[in-house]
Design a protein around this motif. Structure first.
Motif, PDB file in Angstrom:
ATOM      1  N   VAL A   1       3.342  27.307  26.788  1.00  0.00           N
ATOM      2  CA  VAL A   1       3.728  25.944  26.412  1.00  0.00           C
ATOM      3  C   VAL A   1       2.802  25.418  25.316  1.00  0.00           C
ATOM      4  CG1 VAL A   1       3.873  23.571  27.256  1.00  0.00           C
ATOM      5  CG2 VAL A   1       4.816  25.422  28.622  1.00  0.00           C
ATOM      6  N   VAL A   2       1.497  25.678  25.469  1.00  0.00           N
ATOM      7  CA  VAL A   2       0.538  25.199  24.464  1.00  0.00           C
ATOM      8  C   VAL A   2       0.814  25.863  23.114  1.00  0.00           C
ATOM      9  CG1 VAL A   2      -1.892  25.262  23.797  1.00  0.00           C
ATOM     10  CG2 VAL A   2      -1.263  24.601  26.112  1.00  0.00           C
ATOM     11  N   TRP A   3       1.062  27.165  23.148  1.00  0.00           N
ATOM     12  CA  TRP A   3       1.313  27.864  21.884  1.00  0.00           C
ATOM     13  C   TRP A   3       2.654  27.475  21.266  1.00  0.00           C
ATOM     14  CZ3 TRP A   3      -1.553  30.647  18.524  1.00  0.00           C
ATOM     15  CH2 TRP A   3      -2.841  30.997  18.930  1.00  0.00           C
ATOM     16  N   GLN A   4       3.599  27.092  22.084  1.00  0.00           N
ATOM     17  CA  GLN A   4       4.857  26.560  21.542  1.00  0.00           C
ATOM     18  C   GLN A   4       4.564  25.374  20.625  1.00  0.00           C
ATOM     19  OE1 GLN A   4       7.478  25.397  24.697  1.00  0.00           O
ATOM     20  NE2 GLN A   4       8.978  26.928  24.143  1.00  0.00           N
ATOM     21  N   TRP A   5       3.700  24.521  21.128  1.00  0.00           N
ATOM     22  CA  TRP A   5       3.326  23.352  20.339  1.00  0.00           C
ATOM     23  C   TRP A   5       2.539  23.786  19.084  1.00  0.00           C
ATOM     24  CZ3 TRP A   5      -1.763  21.554  19.560  1.00  0.00           C
ATOM     25  CH2 TRP A   5      -1.841  20.372  18.833  1.00  0.00           C
ATOM     26  N   MET A   6       1.639  24.741  19.269  1.00  0.00           N
ATOM     27  CA  MET A   6       0.840  25.203  18.123  1.00  0.00           C
ATOM     28  C   MET A   6       1.735  25.758  17.011  1.00  0.00           C
ATOM     29  SD  MET A   6      -2.675  25.486  19.069  1.00  0.00           S
ATOM     30  CE  MET A   6      -3.372  27.091  18.865  1.00  0.00           C
TER      31      MET A   6
ATOM     32  N   TRP B   1       7.625  29.525  13.006  1.00  0.00           N
ATOM     33  CA  TRP B   1       7.163  30.735  13.683  1.00  0.00           C
ATOM     34  C   TRP B   1       8.148  31.246  14.732  1.00  0.00           C
ATOM     35  CZ3 TRP B   1       3.001  33.421  12.108  1.00  0.00           C
ATOM     36  CH2 TRP B   1       2.081  32.767  11.270  1.00  0.00           C
ATOM     37  N   LEU B   2       8.582  30.353  15.589  1.00  0.00           N
ATOM     38  CA  LEU B   2       9.436  30.800  16.694  1.00  0.00           C
ATOM     39  C   LEU B   2      10.921  30.700  16.360  1.00  0.00           C
ATOM     40  CD1 LEU B   2       7.493  29.222  19.681  1.00  0.00           C
ATOM     41  CD2 LEU B   2       7.488  31.597  18.954  1.00  0.00           C
ATOM     42  N   GLY B   3      11.260  30.033  15.274  1.00  0.00           N
ATOM     43  CA  GLY B   3      12.667  29.869  14.929  1.00  0.00           C
ATOM     44  C   GLY B   3      13.152  30.888  13.920  1.00  0.00           C
ATOM     45  N   ASN B   4      12.248  31.662  13.383  1.00  0.00           N
ATOM     46  CA  ASN B   4      12.614  32.650  12.377  1.00  0.00           C
ATOM     47  C   ASN B   4      12.559  34.049  12.994  1.00  0.00           C
ATOM     48  OD1 ASN B   4      12.730  34.429  10.221  1.00  0.00           O
ATOM     49  ND2 ASN B   4      11.571  33.087   8.861  1.00  0.00           N
TER      50      ASN B   4
ATOM     51  N   LEU C   1      -0.065  22.788  15.187  1.00  0.00           N
ATOM     52  CA  LEU C   1      -1.407  22.870  14.602  1.00  0.00           C
ATOM     53  C   LEU C   1      -1.473  23.926  13.490  1.00  0.00           C
ATOM     54  CD1 LEU C   1      -4.316  21.832  14.842  1.00  0.00           C
ATOM     55  CD2 LEU C   1      -4.760  23.683  16.449  1.00  0.00           C
ATOM     56  N   LEU C   2      -0.822  25.067  13.729  1.00  0.00           N
ATOM     57  CA  LEU C   2      -0.900  26.136  12.734  1.00  0.00           C
ATOM     58  C   LEU C   2      -0.311  25.692  11.396  1.00  0.00           C
ATOM     59  CD1 LEU C   2      -0.038  29.481  14.552  1.00  0.00           C
ATOM     60  CD2 LEU C   2      -2.205  28.736  13.626  1.00  0.00           C
TER      61      LEU C   2
END
Lengths: 434, 577
Positions: B405-410, B432-435, B417-418
């Protein structure tokens, strides 16, 4: 003690333990109370709202104790219920999602509640007929509907006011929708990325099922046997093209992402006043109820837009209380299910704002007292509500898992909607033919 | 060489010379017989217990069956009186012996049923009310069973049936058979072992064959006897009539008790065989060795049993499931042979998931390199290193769901944050997660971050195990830091490296939580991995057979990889040594 003797003693102990275990297995202990087990995926807040109904039931049945065993994650809940039924120790009352009705009905694991409803003090005529129909198979009723929600478009009144636009009304068309979304998409700094979006496109199927229907198309043939000829039919393709064009061509919606609902961009943008039109259900209300009541957020609810030659329609997502066929306490379990789906319990639960009451009288009464006007708007959508495909065919979870690929392939890979629809329809045919 | 002073072959081999007491035939026979007696007693105890338990179940089932039949027969009179059809239900299990000696029918109203039952039992029954507890199920009062009579809908209790049991009749024969078999086996084994001790040509294992065959035969006899008893009892019982809905309510009368009996006897026989095999393996060695072996077996037994029941058993069962169209909710589970495996071969999503899993595993060497670097830094004797080690190790003990969950936000494209940092240095934001091109990489980054702490700790332990004098000698010889790392540190860390690589690859093939929470296999199946596919098929689509077939493919892959890597491990460790 020598090692060998020690080992021998250990083995003898194991053997004696085995025998004791074997013999004790046949003894049935327990107190005098009859324990009724119920389970659901409800949140702790919702379970609190069910307490009065449960306490009333316990008072009416001395010596009967209701044990609630909720699992807040719906996927885990489903695993638990299926395992419990398969192992022959099901809960006495369980919450059944509409999408599981066909498979549970086909497997014959649920009790037909029709003969018992009246005896348990519940009149089936009091429910919305189209909601009750989702839990019915022929003449049998497999669950007492607990609550439901149509999928609608929420709109942010403040953004409409700021843009000087009139609020949308039910029956609006694709063109109306696009015009409104364009007017509400604002790139203030001119960097190419709007600070305010007109709408959102969600890849999850339940959020765009209504768009296909309102465009005059569908996913599967009427008998649910195949997708080819329906999903790739001109009306369905037209609706899909309209939906995906919002993000790809007209850029009035951010690109849909793979995130789950809890951390979705779209809801965050909507809550923060950066998105004007959001497709969702009544389940959104609990998250923003406090802001709504305090006037920090002003929302309206409107139907999905429709093609000019079609009628707006929306899926009704519902859940209901069911009783497994092999419960040990048939009468008590049915009476508990009836109490949980009864009028008093529904009135109590409406306070949470998660869903609509399944009894028109209860919902109408609640809508009349709702100063925000949202409940009345939701109530209007019920007339155009249809049973979602999930409540009609058993393999729909497999079908549904394939459908977000349509959005992804068009939006991310820029494939043609017609080609994708044809390809996915063929895959769905294979699944349905299995 | 005399019998009283000889040097054993093993002692000669090891260069030791010791004089040991000769293993006289008396010693061998005494020890062997003790073990055989122990094994037989254990067999008798376990078998007896299981037989008693199963016999109780069978008797209960018979009584319940008869009770239902009785309701069906006698129900006609009640139907005539009450105008309602009847059913009886009995689904609880209680210890008992036998039934069918005396019976009573009590009918509505419940107060009359209560009185009749009390008279029948010769003692007051519990008070009845509209929701009578005693009659909701069949209930046992001492050796009597009562069954409720309900209307056709099983809604109201309108009467009761009671049957009284007669003790010991069917239980006696199986118990006697168990006792006789155990005694016979003990006798035979004592004689056989005595002969084996006197005649060195006969191996103890061969000598045990006969008593073991007696045990096996008796086990089979018990199963057949139980089956015969049940079938005979069934034949004697009147057939169910249409008035009672046995189709919906019937207990699985013959199958479940017999299956449990067969399983129990197999387990009991296996226990005896394992015990005897343990003795046979140790009998030819010195008494000290034998004691050691037996002690080891004793300590290993619980783990071995656990492994058998909770690992090997389920593993074998999934193989069985993988050959069926298995839906947990359905009773019919047709055999499809290798059909699920054939479907796997044609399933593009399976191959995609397999390829993604293999790609995902590439994070392991990367995270290992990072971990080694971190370990080298944190191995320095500087202030605050312990705290720093704790910080690096922290992700290892955090819940995977929380991490995801935290990295989802990152990774969020708008407010992550990234991307915030990337924008700060004038780099374009990445979804990151959508591509599909970056989603799997994103999951690999998270995995590397999680594994870093664990791998760092293992490397740290390895580093601290390297003798300091090797580095000191190399330094005196003028070796630079890189040379010392290359020629001393890294070679001596090879076993640690191979261990981390093997376990890392195995774990990477089992990735699930991060994918489930962060991407659900998307977008466009870019992060679809094998275990997620197994989960989805098993629990979302309820295709247990297909999911089991996938599990077996995964198992085969992991087994092959593990064997290869262990071979590499052995070679590298030998090289390092």
């Amino acid at each position: 003690m020598p090692a060998a003797a020690c080992a021998r003693a250990a083995l003898v102990r194991v053997a004696v333990g085995c025998v004791a275990l074997a013999l004790s297995g046949g003894c049935r202990g327990g107190g005098d109370d009859i324990v009724l087990r119920m389970t659901s995926w409800q949140s702790p807040q919702e379970n609190v709202l069910d307490r009065p109904a449960i306490q009333a039931f316990e008072r009416a049945h001395p010596g009967v104790r209701v044990v609630n065993e909720p699992v807040s994650n719906q996927a885990e809940y489903r695993e638990k219920v299926i395992t419990a039924i398969a192992s022959g120790s099901p809960p006495d009352v369980l919450l059944l999602d509409g999408i599981d009705v066909p498979s549970f009905a086909d497997a014959g694991v649920l009790l037909d509640l029709t003969p018992f409803a009246a005896r348990a003090g519940l009149a089936l005529e009091k429910f919305f007929p189209n909601v009750l129909a989702m839990f019915a198979r022929g003449d049998t009723v497999l669950a007492f509907p607990k609550g439901f929600s149509p999928v609608v478009y929420y709109y942010n009144r403040a953004l409409f006011d700021a843009a000087g636009l009139p609020y949308p009304t039910d029956g609006w068309t694709f063109d109306d929708f696009l015009r409104t979304a364009k007017a509400l998409t604002i790139d203030r700094d001119g960097d190419g990325t709007p600070e305010q979006w007109g709408t959102a496109v969600d890849r999850r199927f339940h959020t765009w099922q209504a768009m296909i229907w309102s465009g005059g198309g569908d996913i599967l043939a009427p008998d649910g046997s195949r997708a080819s000829g329906t999903l790739d039919a001109p009306a369905s393709v037209r609706a899909l093209e309209f939906l995906t064009s919002l993000a790809v061509v007209h850029k009035v919606a951010p690109r849909p992402n793979a995130f789950r609902a809890v951390s979705g961009n779209e809801t965050r943008l909507f809550y923060s006043g950066r998105l004007a039109l959001l497709p969702s259900g009544h389940w959104l209300i609990p998250n923003i109820k406090a802001q709504l009541v305090r006037g920090q957020l002003a929302l309206g609810v409107v139907s999905f837009p429709r093609a000019t030659d079609a009628t707006a329609a929306t899926p009704l997502f519902a859940s209901g209380w069911a009783v497994p066929r092999n419960t040990a306490h048939r009468k008590l379990a049915v009476e508990l299910a009836a109490a949980l789906a009864g009028e008093a319990a529904q009135r109590q639960r409406l306070a949470a704002g998660l869903e609509l009451a399944t009894m028109p009288a209860v919902q109408a009464d609640f809508a009349a007292r709702d100063s925000l006007g949202l409940e009345a708007a939701f109530l209007r959508q019920v007339a155009t509500g249809r049973a979602p495909w999930g409540a009609r065919i058993a393999r729909f979870r497999e079908v549904e898992a394939q459908l977000p690929d349509i959005i992804d392939r068009v939006v991310i890979r820029h494939e043609r909607v017609a080609d994708v629809a044809r390809d996915v329809a063929r895959r769905l045919d294979e699944i349905l033919a299995r | 060489m005399s019998d009283t002073a000889r040097t054993t072959a093993s002692d000669r081999t090891s260069g030791r010379t010791s004089t040991t007491a000769p293993p006289t035939s008396r010693t061998v026979t005494g020890g062997a017989v003790r073990w055989i007696v122990g094994a037989c007693v254990m067999w008798a105890l376990v078998s007896g217990g299981i037989v008693a338990r199963t016999a109780a179940n069978v008797e209960y089932a018979l009584a319940a069956h008869e009770g239902r039949a009785l309701v069906a027969r006698e129900g006609r009179a009640l139907v005539a009186r009450e105008g309602r059809a009847l059913v009886a239900r009995a689904d609880s299990v209680a210890p008992s012996t036998s039934a069918r000696s005396r019976r009573v029918i009590a009918s509505a109203p419940l107060s009359e049923a209560h009185a009749a039952l009390s008279r029948f039992l010769g003692r007051p029954a519990r008070p009845l009310d509209a929701q009578d507890r005693a009659l909701v199920h069949a209930a046992w009062w001492r050796r009597a069973v009562s069954l409720p009579i309900k209307d056709r809908d099983e809604w109201e209790i309108i009467g009761a049936v009671a049957l009284e049991a007669s003790p010991w009749r069917p239980l006696g024969l199986p118990l006697a058979l168990v006792a006789v078999a155990a005694l016979l086996a003990i006798g035979l084994a004592r004689r056989a072992v005595s002969r084996a001790a006197g005649d060195r040509a006969v191996s103890p294992a061969l000598a045990l064959a006969r008593p073991l065959s007696v045990l096996a035969t008796c086990s089979l006899g018990l199963v057949l006897l139980a089956r015969g008893s049940v079938e005979r009892a069934q034949a004697l019982l009147p057939p169910a009539t249409a008035i009672a809905r046995f189709d919906a309510l019937a207990l699985p009368l013959p199958s479940a008790p017999l299956a449990s009996l067969a399983l129990a006897l197999t387990l009991a026989a296996a226990t005896a065989v394992i015990a005897a095999a343990g003795w046979a393996a140790s009998a030819r060695r010195r008494p000290a060795d034998r004691r050691e072996t037996l002690t080891a077996w004793g300590f290993l037994a619980p783990s071995a049993l656990h492994l058998l029941v909770f690992t090997a058993g389920p593993l074998a069962f999934t193989l069985y499931v993988s050959m069926h169209d298995w839906d947990l909710l359905r009773v019919d589970r047709p055999f499809v042979g290798l059909g699920n495996y054939a479907e796997l071969a044609r399933d593009p999503l399976f191959w995609r998931a397999l390829a993604n899993t293999a790609l995902y595993a590439l994070y392991v060497p990367v995270s290992m390199a990072l971990a080694l670097g971190a370990a080298l830094i944190l191995d320095q004797p500087l202030k605050g290193m312990k705290a720093l080690r704790a910080v690096v190790f922290l992700p290892t003990v955090v819940s995977y769901v929380a991490i995801a969950v935290v990295w989802q936000w990152m990774f969020n494209v708008d407010f992550g944050l990234l991307n915030f940092l990337m924008r700060a240095v004038q780099l374009p934001a990445v979804d990151w997660l959508g591509n599909p091109k970056t989603a799997l990489v994103a999951v690999m980054i998270v995995s590397a971050w999680v594994q870093l702490g664990y791998q760092m700790v293992i490397y740290l332990a390895g580093l601290q195990g390297i003798p300091a004098h090797l580095h000191e000698a190399a330094t005196l010889d003028g070796a630079a830091a890189w040379a010392r790392f290359r020629h001393i540190t890294f070679p001596l860390l090879r076993p640690v490296t191979v261990y981390l690589f093997v376990t890392g690859i195995i774990w990477s093939f089992q990735v699930f939580t991060l994918v489930y929470v962060m991407t659900e296999g998307g977008p466009v199946h870019a992060t679809d991995v094998l275990v997620y596919r197994i989960y989805q098929n098993a629990w979302e689509f309820r295709r247990m057979g297909y999911a089991s077939a996938m599990s077996w493919v995964l198992f085969a892959i992991l087994l092959g990889l593990t064997l290869l890597q262990w071979r590499a491990l052995n070679r590298k460790v030998d090289d390092a040594a």
